[in-house]
Design a protein around this motif. Sequence first.
Motif, PDB file in Angstrom:
ATOM      1  N   SER A   2      87.317  46.785 -11.320  1.00 45.85           N
ATOM      2  CA  SER A   2      87.672  45.524 -11.966  1.00 45.85           C
ATOM      3  C   SER A   2      87.159  44.323 -11.182  1.00 45.85           C
ATOM      4  O   SER A   2      87.558  43.211 -11.415  1.00 45.85           O
ATOM      5  N   THR A   3      86.277  44.590 -10.245  1.00 43.84           N
ATOM      6  CA  THR A   3      85.911  43.533  -9.308  1.00 43.84           C
ATOM      7  C   THR A   3      84.930  42.507  -9.865  1.00 43.84           C
ATOM      8  O   THR A   3      84.632  41.534  -9.204  1.00 43.84           O
ATOM      9  N   TYR A   4      84.421  42.731 -11.067  1.00 43.76           N
ATOM     10  CA  TYR A   4      83.581  41.723 -11.703  1.00 43.76           C
ATOM     11  C   TYR A   4      84.419  40.894 -12.679  1.00 43.76           C
ATOM     12  O   TYR A   4      83.901  40.084 -13.429  1.00 43.76           O
ATOM     13  N   MET A   5      85.714  41.157 -12.678  1.00 43.55           N
ATOM     14  CA  MET A   5      86.607  40.550 -13.660  1.00 43.55           C
ATOM     15  C   MET A   5      86.911  39.092 -13.315  1.00 43.55           C
ATOM     16  O   MET A   5      87.117  38.751 -12.148  1.00 43.55           O
ATOM     17  N   SER A   6      86.955  38.273 -14.331  1.00 38.99           N
ATOM     18  CA  SER A   6      87.196  36.841 -14.132  1.00 38.99           C
ATOM     19  C   SER A   6      88.650  36.595 -13.735  1.00 38.99           C
ATOM     20  O   SER A   6      89.525  37.406 -14.038  1.00 38.99           O
ATOM     21  N   PRO A   7      88.900  35.433 -13.090  1.00 35.47           N
ATOM     22  CA  PRO A   7      90.283  35.130 -12.684  1.00 35.47           C
ATOM     23  C   PRO A   7      91.246  35.145 -13.867  1.00 35.47           C
ATOM     24  O   PRO A   7      92.359  35.669 -13.743  1.00 35.47           O
ATOM     25  N   GLU A   8      90.823  34.628 -15.009  1.00 30.37           N
ATOM     26  CA  GLU A   8      91.761  34.570 -16.146  1.00 30.37           C
ATOM     27  C   GLU A   8      92.073  35.967 -16.671  1.00 30.37           C
ATOM     28  O   GLU A   8      93.192  36.248 -17.090  1.00 30.37           O
ATOM     29  N   ARG A   9      91.090  36.881 -16.600  1.00 34.27           N
ATOM     30  CA  ARG A   9      91.332  38.261 -17.031  1.00 34.27           C
ATOM     31  C   ARG A   9      92.272  38.976 -16.053  1.00 34.27           C
ATOM     32  O   ARG A   9      93.153  39.720 -16.471  1.00 34.27           O
ATOM     33  N   ILE A  10      92.070  38.745 -14.775  1.00 36.05           N
ATOM     34  CA  ILE A  10      92.961  39.340 -13.776  1.00 36.05           C
ATOM     35  C   ILE A  10      94.399  38.910 -14.045  1.00 36.05           C
ATOM     36  O   ILE A  10      95.334  39.679 -13.889  1.00 36.05           O
TER      37      ILE A  10
ATOM     38  N   LEU B 268      78.652  37.738 -15.034  1.00 38.01           N
ATOM     39  CA  LEU B 268      77.221  37.513 -14.812  1.00 38.01           C
ATOM     40  C   LEU B 268      77.009  36.783 -13.487  1.00 38.01           C
ATOM     41  O   LEU B 268      76.139  37.167 -12.692  1.00 38.01           O
ATOM     42  N   GLY B 269      77.798  35.751 -13.232  1.00 41.44           N
ATOM     43  CA  GLY B 269      77.664  34.992 -11.975  1.00 41.44           C
ATOM     44  C   GLY B 269      77.831  35.884 -10.754  1.00 41.44           C
ATOM     45  O   GLY B 269      77.028  35.837  -9.814  1.00 41.44           O
ATOM     46  N   ILE B 270      78.853  36.736 -10.769  1.00 44.00           N
ATOM     47  CA  ILE B 270      79.088  37.665  -9.647  1.00 44.00           C
ATOM     48  C   ILE B 270      77.900  38.627  -9.506  1.00 44.00           C
ATOM     49  O   ILE B 270      77.397  38.861  -8.405  1.00 44.00           O
TER      50      ILE B 270
END
Length: 336
Positions: A167-175, A189-191
């Motif tokens: 889950s490490t490409y997951m955005s803060p809002e998704r987390i 994409l940025g990560i």
Amino acid sequence: IDLKNEDLKDLHELGQGNGGSVKKVEHIPTGKIMAKKIVLIDAKPSVRKQILRELHIMHDCDSKYIISFYGAYLADPNICICMEFMDKGSLDGIYKKIGAIDIEVVGKVALAVLEGLTYLYDVHRIIHRDIKPSNILCNSQGEIKICDFGVSGELINSIADTFVGTSTYMSPERIQGAQYTVKSDVWSLGISLIELALGRFPFSESLSDDSDLSDFESTLSPARPGSMNSFAALGLPPARPRRPAAEKAKKDKRKSKGVSLQGGGMTMSILELLQHIVNEPAPRLSGFPEPAEAFVDSCLLKDPDQRKTPKDLLKDEWIVEARLSPFDLQAWANTF
Ligand code: ATP
Ligand code: MG
């Protein structure tokens, strides 16, 4: 083509992910080389059939930035998905082989992914949900295409029931449990772009090879639409105030769950990494051309309301530059 398992000859394995494995195969009647993804699914026959119906949308996906789909079928207890074979493999494999990717190439990758995401969303209302280097593929013609997008809600559910991907490409809002939007893909994409440009995952110097995240991730809750994929689901406060440096150092030394991301003297468990993504400033590119750095910064705006959509980002200065750049991707792809 009407694909049958017995018509496909296994050549060799291309790789394994959390959800199954991918093999290079030959379709004997036509001689066509394909990539066959085998996904183990623990679901009722009715659900399996629903998944196949949903996968059918992929037949209508026609973009040079999206992997072509040849067909899918049930081979109990698996679902097999046959797609275009990309002979240079995925970008994670490429950078692990050749090292950090030239920033000119990274620009072309950003352009291709944005084009692919814009096509999926504008034409089919599909959100990718799993942008990362292993889902961006390259071939010896120098084409860059995305794969493994979330076409089938039922497939997402069924896989989520059995495993959870990194889950490490997951955005803060998704987390924090918000719904997926097309802007969550922009964060991922940025990560991914930082990872390619640096030749390593941005949140750590090195991810220890033997770290088995599965045990931990199963507690991180499946990415089911509507389910609580959040700190709340873990019984944790959704955000915490920044700790003073001394206290932080102490905390970082403590390992939780034995699962750790190590590097630069810092040790982080997956949980700490997710908290880090939510609470700390986003990673940045530095030492690269200004337009590249600015683009990555705009992908990694923590507030999804401020983050642009893939379509808007196609107008970004660096992306316009990448489109005009005469850099020869085909020649590049033939150097490894
Ligand atoms: P995860 O399961 O976490 O999404 P993953 O993307 O690496 O990880 P898979 O989607 O199962 O897992 O893919 C496994 C590997 O197979 C990929 O890393 C990629 O290198 C290779 N691969 C996948 N699809 C293709 C394809 N169409 N052509 C060539 N290689 C492919
Ligand atoms: Mg994949």
